[in-house]
Design a protein around this motif. Structure first.
Motif, mmCIF file in Angstrom:
data_model
loop_
_atom_site.group_PDB
_atom_site.id
_atom_site.type_symbol
_atom_site.label_atom_id
_atom_site.label_comp_id
_atom_site.label_asym_id
_atom_site.label_seq_id
_atom_site.Cartn_x
_atom_site.Cartn_y
_atom_site.Cartn_z
ATOM 1 N N ALA A 90 0.836 -1.208 0.000
ATOM 2 C CA ALA A 90 0.000 0.000 0.000
ATOM 3 C C ALA A 90 0.869 1.256 0.000
ATOM 4 O O ALA A 90 0.588 2.220 -0.718
ATOM 5 N N VAL A 91 1.947 1.246 0.791
ATOM 6 C CA VAL A 91 2.869 2.387 0.834
ATOM 7 C C VAL A 91 3.499 2.598 -0.535
ATOM 8 O O VAL A 91 3.582 3.721 -1.033
ATOM 9 N N LEU A 92 3.948 1.517 -1.158
ATOM 10 C CA LEU A 92 4.574 1.615 -2.478
ATOM 11 C C LEU A 92 3.582 2.120 -3.523
ATOM 12 O O LEU A 92 3.918 2.973 -4.352
ATOM 13 N N GLU A 93 2.365 1.632 -3.480
ATOM 14 C CA GLU A 93 1.355 2.074 -4.441
ATOM 15 C C GLU A 93 1.053 3.566 -4.268
ATOM 16 O O GLU A 93 0.964 4.305 -5.253
ATOM 17 N N ALA A 94 0.925 4.011 -3.037
ATOM 18 C CA ALA A 94 0.655 5.432 -2.779
ATOM 19 C C ALA A 94 1.826 6.289 -3.258
ATOM 20 O O ALA A 94 1.630 7.326 -3.898
ATOM 21 N N PHE A 95 3.048 5.851 -2.957
ATOM 22 C CA PHE A 95 4.218 6.612 -3.395
ATOM 23 C C PHE A 95 4.300 6.662 -4.916
ATOM 24 O O PHE A 95 4.631 7.705 -5.487
ATOM 25 N N SER A 96 3.994 5.553 -5.577
ATOM 26 C CA SER A 96 4.085 5.495 -7.044
ATOM 27 C C SER A 96 3.202 6.561 -7.686
ATOM 28 O O SER A 96 3.620 7.233 -8.631
ATOM 29 N N GLY A 97 1.990 6.729 -7.178
ATOM 30 C CA GLY A 97 1.098 7.755 -7.715
ATOM 31 C C GLY A 97 1.618 9.157 -7.444
ATOM 32 O O GLY A 97 1.596 10.023 -8.321
ATOM 33 N N GLU A 98 2.099 9.388 -6.239
ATOM 34 C CA GLU A 98 2.637 10.697 -5.889
ATOM 35 C C GLU A 98 3.914 10.995 -6.668
ATOM 36 O O GLU A 98 4.147 12.119 -7.089
ATOM 37 N N TRP A 99 4.759 9.975 -6.841
ATOM 38 C CA TRP A 99 6.018 10.164 -7.550
ATOM 39 C C TRP A 99 5.772 10.594 -8.993
ATOM 40 O O TRP A 99 6.428 11.494 -9.502
ATOM 41 N N ALA A 100 4.820 9.955 -9.647
ATOM 42 C CA ALA A 100 4.533 10.295 -11.044
ATOM 43 C C ALA A 100 4.114 11.764 -11.154
ATOM 44 O O ALA A 100 4.591 12.488 -12.040
ATOM 45 N N SER A 101 3.269 12.226 -10.255
ATOM 46 C CA SER A 101 2.838 13.629 -10.277
ATOM 47 C C SER A 101 3.999 14.570 -9.995
ATOM 48 O O SER A 101 4.170 15.596 -10.657
ATOM 49 N N PHE A 102 4.813 14.219 -9.005
ATOM 50 C CA PHE A 102 5.960 15.048 -8.631
ATOM 51 C C PHE A 102 6.982 15.112 -9.758
ATOM 52 O O PHE A 102 7.465 16.180 -10.119
ATOM 53 N N ARG A 103 7.288 13.952 -10.340
ATOM 54 C CA ARG A 103 8.239 13.886 -11.456
ATOM 55 C C ARG A 103 7.762 14.742 -12.624
ATOM 56 O O ARG A 103 8.530 15.503 -13.206
ATOM 57 N N ASP A 104 6.474 14.629 -12.950
ATOM 58 C CA ASP A 104 5.925 15.417 -14.054
ATOM 59 C C ASP A 104 6.002 16.914 -13.754
ATOM 60 O O ASP A 104 6.285 17.715 -14.649
ATOM 61 N N ALA A 105 5.764 17.285 -12.497
ATOM 62 C CA ALA A 105 5.838 18.702 -12.123
ATOM 63 C C ALA A 105 7.266 19.229 -12.272
ATOM 64 O O ALA A 105 7.481 20.321 -12.820
ATOM 65 N N VAL A 106 8.247 18.469 -11.813
ATOM 66 C CA VAL A 106 9.642 18.890 -11.944
ATOM 67 C C VAL A 106 10.032 18.941 -13.417
ATOM 68 O O VAL A 106 10.658 19.907 -13.863
ATOM 69 N N ASP A 107 9.651 17.925 -14.176
ATOM 70 C CA ASP A 107 9.959 17.910 -15.612
ATOM 71 C C ASP A 107 9.362 19.112 -16.333
ATOM 72 O O ASP A 107 9.967 19.643 -17.263
ATOM 73 N N HIS A 108 8.203 19.537 -15.893
ATOM 74 C CA HIS A 108 7.563 20.711 -16.501
ATOM 75 C C HIS A 108 8.495 21.923 -16.449
ATOM 76 O O HIS A 108 8.616 22.671 -17.409
ATOM 77 N N PHE A 109 9.154 22.103 -15.310
ATOM 78 C CA PHE A 109 10.034 23.257 -15.154
ATOM 79 C C PHE A 109 11.410 23.046 -15.771
ATOM 80 O O PHE A 109 12.073 24.004 -16.163
ATOM 81 N N LYS A 111 12.112 21.240 -18.569
ATOM 82 C CA LYS A 111 12.084 21.205 -20.032
ATOM 83 C C LYS A 111 12.200 22.616 -20.580
ATOM 84 O O LYS A 111 11.606 23.548 -20.066
ATOM 85 N N GLU A 112 12.960 22.708 -21.648
ATOM 86 C CA GLU A 112 13.075 24.003 -22.316
ATOM 87 C C GLU A 112 11.785 24.295 -23.050
ATOM 88 O O GLU A 112 11.199 23.416 -23.678
ATOM 89 N N LYS A 113 11.359 25.528 -22.958
ATOM 90 C CA LYS A 113 10.142 25.943 -23.660
ATOM 91 C C LYS A 113 10.483 26.273 -25.103
ATOM 92 O O LYS A 113 11.507 26.892 -25.389
ATOM 93 N N ALA A 114 9.643 25.848 -26.017
ATOM 94 C CA ALA A 114 9.839 26.178 -27.429
ATOM 95 C C ALA A 114 9.598 27.671 -27.616
ATOM 96 O O ALA A 114 8.673 28.225 -27.065
#
Length: 115
Positions: A90-109, A111-114
Motif C-alpha cells: 500500500a505504501v509503495l502504491e501510494a508513493f508510485s502515484g505521488e512520484w509520477a505527479s511530482f516527477r511530471d511537475a519537476v519535468d515541466h520546469f 524542459k526548455e520551452k519552445a
C-alpha cells in the motif's frame, strides 16, 4: 552564475527515494540484503552501500512494511530475506502515484520551452 549540482545534492535526492526503490525491488518477491545492495548499485546514480541499506531495512521492518525470515545459504552463513507486507504494498502504491505527479511537475520546469 552557473551552479553545478554537487554530490551532496544528489545524495539527498537518493536518500529521499531509496526506501521506495527497495520496496519496488521487493514487489516481485523476497530478496536478501546484499542482493538488494548489488541490484541498486547496478543502476547508474543509485549507488548505495550495506552501511546505508541495512539500517534502512531495519527501519522498514519496524514500520511493518517488510517482513523477514532466515534461510540457510548454499554458500556461507544463513541469510535474512526481506519481503513486502500488505502494508508495504500500500505504501509503495501510494508513493508510485505521488512520484509520477511530482516527477511530471519537476519535468515541466526543467524542459526548455519552445520559442
Amino acid at each position: 552564475m552557473q551552479r553545478i549540482v554537487d554530490q551532496g545534492t544528489l545524495s539527498q535526492l537518493r536518500r529521499g527515494v531509496i526506501e521506495y526503490c527497495v520496496l519496488a525491488l521487493l514487489r516481485d518477491g523476497e530478496r536478501y540484503g546484499f542482493e538488494l545492495v548489488r541490484t541498486l548499485s547496478e543502476v547508474p546514480g543509485m549507488v548505495t552501500s550495506e552501511g546505508t541499506l541495512y539500517p534502512l531495512l531495519s527501519r522498514l521492518r519496524r514500520a511493518g512494511v517488510v517482513d523477514t525470515s532466515w534461510r540457510e545459504s548454499p554458500s556461507g552463513p544463513p541469510r535474512r530475506y526481506y519481503q513486502l507486507t500488505s502494508s508495504g504494498r500500500a505504501v509503495l502504491e501510494a508513493f508510485s502515484g505521488e512520484w509520477a505527479s511530482f516527477r511530471d511537475a519537476v519535468d515541466h520546469f526543467l524542459k526548455e520551452k519552445a520559442a
